[in-house]
Scaffold this motif. Structure first.
Motif, short mmCIF file in Angstrom:
data_model
loop_
_atom_site.label_atom_id
_atom_site.label_comp_id
_atom_site.label_asym_id
_atom_site.label_seq_id
_atom_site.Cartn_x
_atom_site.Cartn_y
_atom_site.Cartn_z
N ASN A 252 0.85 -1.18 0.00
CA ASN A 252 0.00 0.00 0.00
C ASN A 252 0.90 1.25 0.00
O ASN A 252 1.17 1.85 1.03
N LYS A 253 1.35 1.62 -1.18
CA LYS A 253 2.29 2.74 -1.31
C LYS A 253 1.64 4.07 -0.92
O LYS A 253 2.33 4.98 -0.45
N LYS A 254 0.34 4.18 -1.11
CA LYS A 254 -0.35 5.42 -0.75
C LYS A 254 -0.20 5.68 0.75
O LYS A 254 0.12 6.79 1.17
N LYS A 255 -0.42 4.64 1.55
CA LYS A 255 -0.27 4.78 3.00
C LYS A 255 1.18 5.12 3.37
O LYS A 255 1.44 5.96 4.22
N GLU A 256 2.13 4.45 2.70
CA GLU A 256 3.54 4.70 2.98
C GLU A 256 3.92 6.15 2.68
O GLU A 256 4.64 6.79 3.45
N MET A 257 3.46 6.66 1.55
CA MET A 257 3.80 8.02 1.16
C MET A 257 3.17 9.04 2.10
O MET A 257 3.78 10.05 2.44
N GLU A 258 1.94 8.78 2.52
CA GLU A 258 1.28 9.71 3.48
C GLU A 258 2.07 9.76 4.78
O GLU A 258 2.27 10.84 5.35
N ALA A 259 2.51 8.60 5.26
CA ALA A 259 3.30 8.56 6.48
C ALA A 259 4.64 9.26 6.29
O ALA A 259 5.11 9.99 7.17
N HIS A 260 5.26 9.06 5.12
CA HIS A 260 6.55 9.68 4.83
C HIS A 260 6.44 11.20 4.79
O HIS A 260 7.36 11.92 5.21
N ARG A 261 5.30 11.70 4.31
CA ARG A 261 5.11 13.15 4.22
C ARG A 261 4.64 13.74 5.55
O ARG A 261 4.42 14.96 5.65
N GLY A 262 4.44 12.89 6.56
CA GLY A 262 4.00 13.37 7.86
C GLY A 262 2.52 13.66 7.93
O GLY A 262 2.06 14.35 8.85
N GLU A 263 1.76 13.13 6.99
CA GLU A 263 0.32 13.36 6.97
C GLU A 263 -0.38 12.40 7.93
O GLU A 263 0.18 11.39 8.37
N SER A 264 -1.62 12.69 8.22
CA SER A 264 -2.42 11.81 9.07
C SER A 264 -2.68 10.50 8.33
O SER A 264 -3.11 10.51 7.18
#
Length: 316
Positions: A252-264
């Motif tokens: 789930n790359k979408k979840k990974e990228m959101e976490a990497h960007r510091g998003e909720s």
């Protein structure tokens, strides 16, 4: 235990693959059918280590399973965890990884086996003492159940075929992991050799009543957020046609990228999916959701769940 090319009798494999030994009178099989009436065959199918899949998918003798996914998608981590689950079911396993040396493969598997990072300072033992203890316990756990083929880089298909035959006939190994197809058949567009190699693997699995796990790659998608399907496997379409099972691991790359960007981030959203897109001899094509546990390198069934225990010889 390491298995090298020096251990394999290639001449014996070449001789046994001649057609003469396959031509037998019908009486041979009729005798076997009569024996089955007296002593019905035992079902030697084995399960994935995750409970939610135990009634939905099984590895059956005489089959080939393709494990597909993108580069760096966790295929080797997942198949290593599956191998541990097979060993716990008292199954003999051989891992042939042409991308990682045996010691690297074992380090990752031992961390999964231990269910935690072996570098942690949150335990009574020092990291070195933790490692020694884990190595000792893993030796008992794996014992004579785990073999590794000590060969890296590109190999030819004849070497792999002979290795599989040797494992099945000389060592009693019933599950073989080959990582990966592209290391065995060079060239993504070499369709005829891919078809021939996979066809031979299916014959070896069938003739020796073993299960072969073949790691493979999918084509690059327009976006890593697009879920792949069985038509996205690299190379010949004959690969999916000939094998018995196809499992695709998708991160789930979408979840990974959101976490990497510091998003909720919604932590209840899975980190990965294991998608069964073909199961020839089973019921249905189940999907499974996973949550990745970083310290243990395990794929878990529940968010925030505890790592799986493979250790049959006590707790740390």
């Amino acid at each position: 235990m390491y298995l090298s090319n020096d251990d394999i009798d290639f001449a014996a494999y070449s001789a046994i693959t001649d057609n003469e030994h396959k031509i037998k009178p019908a009486k041979v099989w009729i005798d076997e059918l009569e024996e089955d009436l007296v002593n019905p065959p035992i079902d030697h199918s084995v399960m994935l280590p995750w409970g939610t899949m135990s009634d939905l998918f099984a590895f059956r003798p005489g089959e080939v399973t393709v494990w597909a996914g993108g580069n760096g998608g966790g295929k080797s981590l997942m198949t290593g965890m599956v191998a541990l689950g097979l060993i716990k079911q008292n199954v003999k396993v051989c891992i042939a990884s042409f991308e990682m040396k045996p010691k690297i493969t074992l380090r990752r598997m031992i961390k999964q086996f231990a269910g935690k990072s072996l570098e942690s300072t949150n335990y009574s033992m020092t990291p070195d003492a933790q490692k020694r203890d884990a190595y000792a316990r893993f030796k008992i756990f794996a014992s004579d159940k785990l073999y590794l083929y000590d060969q890296q880089g590109t190999v030819n298909s004849a070497m792999i075929e002979a290795m599989c035959w040797h494992c099945a006939t000389k060592l009693g190994i019933t599950h073989i992991f080959i990582d990966s197809l592209m290391k065995c058949v060079p060239g993504e567009d070499n369709y005829n050799q891919q078809k021939d190699f996979v066809d031979k693997l299916t014959a070896i699995a069938r003739d020796n009543d073993i299960h072969i796990h073949l790691v493979h790659h999918i084509r690059k998608q327009v976006s890593e957020e697009v879920r792949p399907n069985k038509n996205d496997l690299r190379g010949s379409s004959a690969i999916t046609d000939m094998v018995d099972n196809v499992l695709i691991l998708w991160r789930n790359k979408k979840k990974e990228m959101e976490a990497h960007r510091g998003e909720s981030v919604d932590h209840n959203m899975p980190d990965a999916y294991l998608m069964c897109v073909k199961q020839r001899n089973g019921e249905g094509e189940p999907w499974m959701e996973f949550y990745f546990h970083l310290d243990s390198q395990q794929f878990l069934e529940r968010s925030g769940g505890l790592p799986m225990s493979f250790d049959n010889v006590g707790d740390f």
